[in-house]
Design a protein around this motif. Structure first.
Motif, mmCIF file in Angstrom:
data_model
loop_
_atom_site.group_PDB
_atom_site.id
_atom_site.type_symbol
_atom_site.label_atom_id
_atom_site.label_comp_id
_atom_site.label_asym_id
_atom_site.label_seq_id
_atom_site.Cartn_x
_atom_site.Cartn_y
_atom_site.Cartn_z
ATOM 1 N N LEU A 183 0.887 -1.174 0.035
ATOM 2 C CA LEU A 183 0.050 -0.102 -0.113
ATOM 3 C C LEU A 183 0.937 1.395 0.087
ATOM 4 C CD1 LEU A 183 -2.893 -0.930 2.427
ATOM 5 C CD2 LEU A 183 -3.030 -0.871 0.018
ATOM 6 N N ASP A 184 1.952 1.221 0.652
ATOM 7 C CA ASP A 184 2.952 2.392 0.679
ATOM 8 C C ASP A 184 3.289 2.646 -0.646
ATOM 9 O OD1 ASP A 184 2.719 3.198 3.328
ATOM 10 O OD2 ASP A 184 4.516 2.036 3.960
ATOM 11 N N ARG A 186 1.929 1.505 -3.611
ATOM 12 C CA ARG A 186 0.764 1.927 -4.446
ATOM 13 C C ARG A 186 0.484 3.517 -4.405
ATOM 14 N NH1 ARG A 186 -1.190 1.817 -8.736
ATOM 15 N NH2 ARG A 186 -2.708 0.621 -9.659
ATOM 16 N N ARG A 187 0.757 3.838 -3.062
ATOM 17 C CA ARG A 187 0.330 5.544 -2.815
ATOM 18 C C ARG A 187 1.307 6.139 -3.691
ATOM 19 N NH1 ARG A 187 0.416 3.607 2.684
ATOM 20 N NH2 ARG A 187 -1.734 3.329 3.471
ATOM 21 N N THR A 223 -3.404 11.920 0.139
ATOM 22 C CA THR A 223 -3.006 10.683 0.127
ATOM 23 C C THR A 223 -4.207 9.693 0.128
ATOM 24 O OG1 THR A 223 -1.209 11.012 1.789
ATOM 25 C CG2 THR A 223 -2.371 8.807 1.897
ATOM 26 N N THR A 224 -5.343 10.188 0.493
ATOM 27 C CA THR A 224 -6.554 9.296 0.050
ATOM 28 C C THR A 224 -6.858 9.286 -1.366
ATOM 29 O OG1 THR A 224 -8.164 11.170 0.404
ATOM 30 C CG2 THR A 224 -7.616 9.706 2.200
ATOM 31 N N ASP A 226 -4.605 9.451 -4.011
ATOM 32 C CA ASP A 226 -3.723 8.302 -4.493
ATOM 33 C C ASP A 226 -4.213 6.898 -3.902
ATOM 34 O OD1 ASP A 226 -2.189 10.019 -5.823
ATOM 35 O OD2 ASP A 226 -0.882 10.265 -3.891
ATOM 36 N N GLU A 227 -4.901 6.747 -2.503
ATOM 37 C CA GLU A 227 -5.199 5.432 -2.259
ATOM 38 C C GLU A 227 -6.404 5.023 -3.068
ATOM 39 O OE1 GLU A 227 -6.024 5.783 1.738
ATOM 40 O OE2 GLU A 227 -3.732 5.526 2.229
ATOM 41 N N LEU A 231 -6.237 1.715 -5.486
ATOM 42 C CA LEU A 231 -7.380 0.600 -5.227
ATOM 43 C C LEU A 231 -8.239 0.456 -6.340
ATOM 44 C CD1 LEU A 231 -8.027 1.450 -1.445
ATOM 45 C CD2 LEU A 231 -7.010 -0.669 -2.422
ATOM 46 N N TYR A 275 -11.854 0.107 -0.623
ATOM 47 C CA TYR A 275 -12.033 1.190 -1.429
ATOM 48 C C TYR A 275 -13.134 2.110 -1.030
ATOM 49 C CZ TYR A 275 -13.611 3.969 -5.565
ATOM 50 O OH TYR A 275 -14.097 4.975 -6.248
ATOM 51 N N CYS A 278 -12.145 4.277 2.209
ATOM 52 C CA CYS A 278 -11.352 5.241 1.703
ATOM 53 C C CYS A 278 -12.083 6.290 0.792
ATOM 54 C CB CYS A 278 -10.241 4.612 0.803
ATOM 55 S SG CYS A 278 -8.861 5.847 0.379
ATOM 56 N N TYR A 282 -12.009 10.098 2.463
ATOM 57 C CA TYR A 282 -11.933 11.497 1.372
ATOM 58 C C TYR A 282 -13.059 12.296 1.661
ATOM 59 C CZ TYR A 282 -12.190 14.530 -2.422
ATOM 60 O OH TYR A 282 -12.222 15.483 -3.076
#
Length: 345
Positions: A183-184, A186-187, A223-224, A226-227, A231, A275, A278, A282
């Motif tokens: 996850l780090d 993927r961000r 960050t959210t 990008d998450e 995802l 997802y 997240c 957001y």
């Protein structure tokens, strides 16, 4: 035993993700297509018929026009060449050598990218078309960005390439990372919040102040973004990737399944829940940001949501995700190097 088509249909039925935001298309999307084609030729990036077909299939001009429908056309042109280069080079400069076990090439390529990024005013002797094109992208970005925004662009780029290099290592090692590490990474590789959103501000004629950028709440909001992008891409693309006869392709569903010993179906459901959680975070952060911000923040967040919506719509329209038949060929590293792209390094 299920056929590839019936299995992919079953996998897609398990996907429970959506985007609540409206999408739009830049009114000059057609002109952007012509601009990108001209740039490919000037940079000498297209050689083989296979790569030309690949580039045509991805419809990059449409992708960026969907994601950034409201910015100035001059900024959109720079965005398009830069982000298209990043997407193309992710395969040619990182994925192909990694799948061949040549991590030294990944390191060399990353070094060349960083040299140009850190000092674009220098002249470089490396005539590899990819690095000539990257130099052109960086110089174009330096022209449109203020010094502070260009510095953020540099940081965003290094964040993206750091993530790509980490993915390359895991591919070369044929190793599945932990969920936390994945996850780090993927961000970083999603690159919408901390990188692509810079073009929103410049293309809309403002810059959010430094105190906003330094705020932990704003950092978490980006960050959210990008998450969400990471995802959505993983979940929407999993049915396409899961049948390919290649070594490990980083995907949150694969990582979840490996870490928690989940069935494929349960892992998809778990990723879909991540997802949705997240997305909820957001929306809460967005509400908090709007409660204490000015009109520029409101405009920025509206266009971030257009960016997310366009990102999702591009997935739904893309032949890459919509047709299983287009991905049933064996995708060995030898196949992928035959793209007419030249030797990256």
């Amino acid at each position: 035993m299920k056929s590839a088509d019936s299995r992919s249909s079953h996998l897609r039925d398990q996907i429970d993700v959506g985007c609540p935001f409206p999408y739009a298309i830049h009114p000059r999307a057609g002109e952007l297509t012509a601009h990108l084609q001209d740039w490919y030729q000037r940079m000498d990036l297209l050689h083989s018929s296979k790569e030309k077909q690949l580039t045509h299939r991805e419809q990059w001009a449409l992708v960026w026009s969907l994601m950034l429908p409201n910015i100035s056309f001059e900024v959109l042109k720079t965005t398009a060449i830069t982000m298209t280069w990043v997407t193309l080079y992710d395969e040619a400069g990182f994925e192909v050598p990694a799948l061949s076990g040549e991590l030294h090439r990944v390191a060399n390529n990353l070094t060349q990218i960083q040299k140009i990024l850190n000092d674009p005013g220098r002249e470089y002797n490396n005539q590899n078309p990819y690095f000539v094109a990257w130099h052109d992208c960086v110089l174009s970005c330096r022209r449109i960005f203020s010094p502070m925004m260009f510095e953020r662009f540099q940081r965003g780029a290094l964040r993206q390439f750091y993530g790509a290099a980490c993915e390359a290592y895991f591919k070369a090692a044929d190793t599945i990372p932990s969920l936390e590490n994945y996850l780090d990474i993927r961000r970083c590789t999603a690159s919408l919040g901390f990188w692509l959103s810079l073009y929103i501000q410049t293309g809309r004629g403002y810059e959010l102040p430094s105190e906003v950028w330094s705020s932990p709440q704003f950092s978490r909001l980006l960050t959210t973004v990008d998450e969400l992008a990471g995802l959505y891409n993983d979940i929407y693309g999993y049915w396409r990737e899961s049948h390919q006869s290649v070594r490990f392709i980083p995907n949150v569903i694969t990582v979840l399944s490996n870490e928690y010993q989940l069935s494929e179906e349960i892992a998809i459901q778990r990723a879909s829940a991540m997802y949705r959680d997240c997305l909820g975070e957001y929306q809460q952060l967005r509400t908090e940001a709007l409660a204490k911000s000015d009109n520029n923040m409101k405009d920025f967040l509206e266009n971030v949501e257009y960016m997310l919506a366009g990102f999702c719509e591009a997935h739904r329209r893309s032949a890459r995700y919509c047709s299983i038949e287009q991905h049933t060929e064996k995708s060995t590293s030898a196949d992928q190097t035959d793209l007419g792209l030249g030797d990256p390094a």
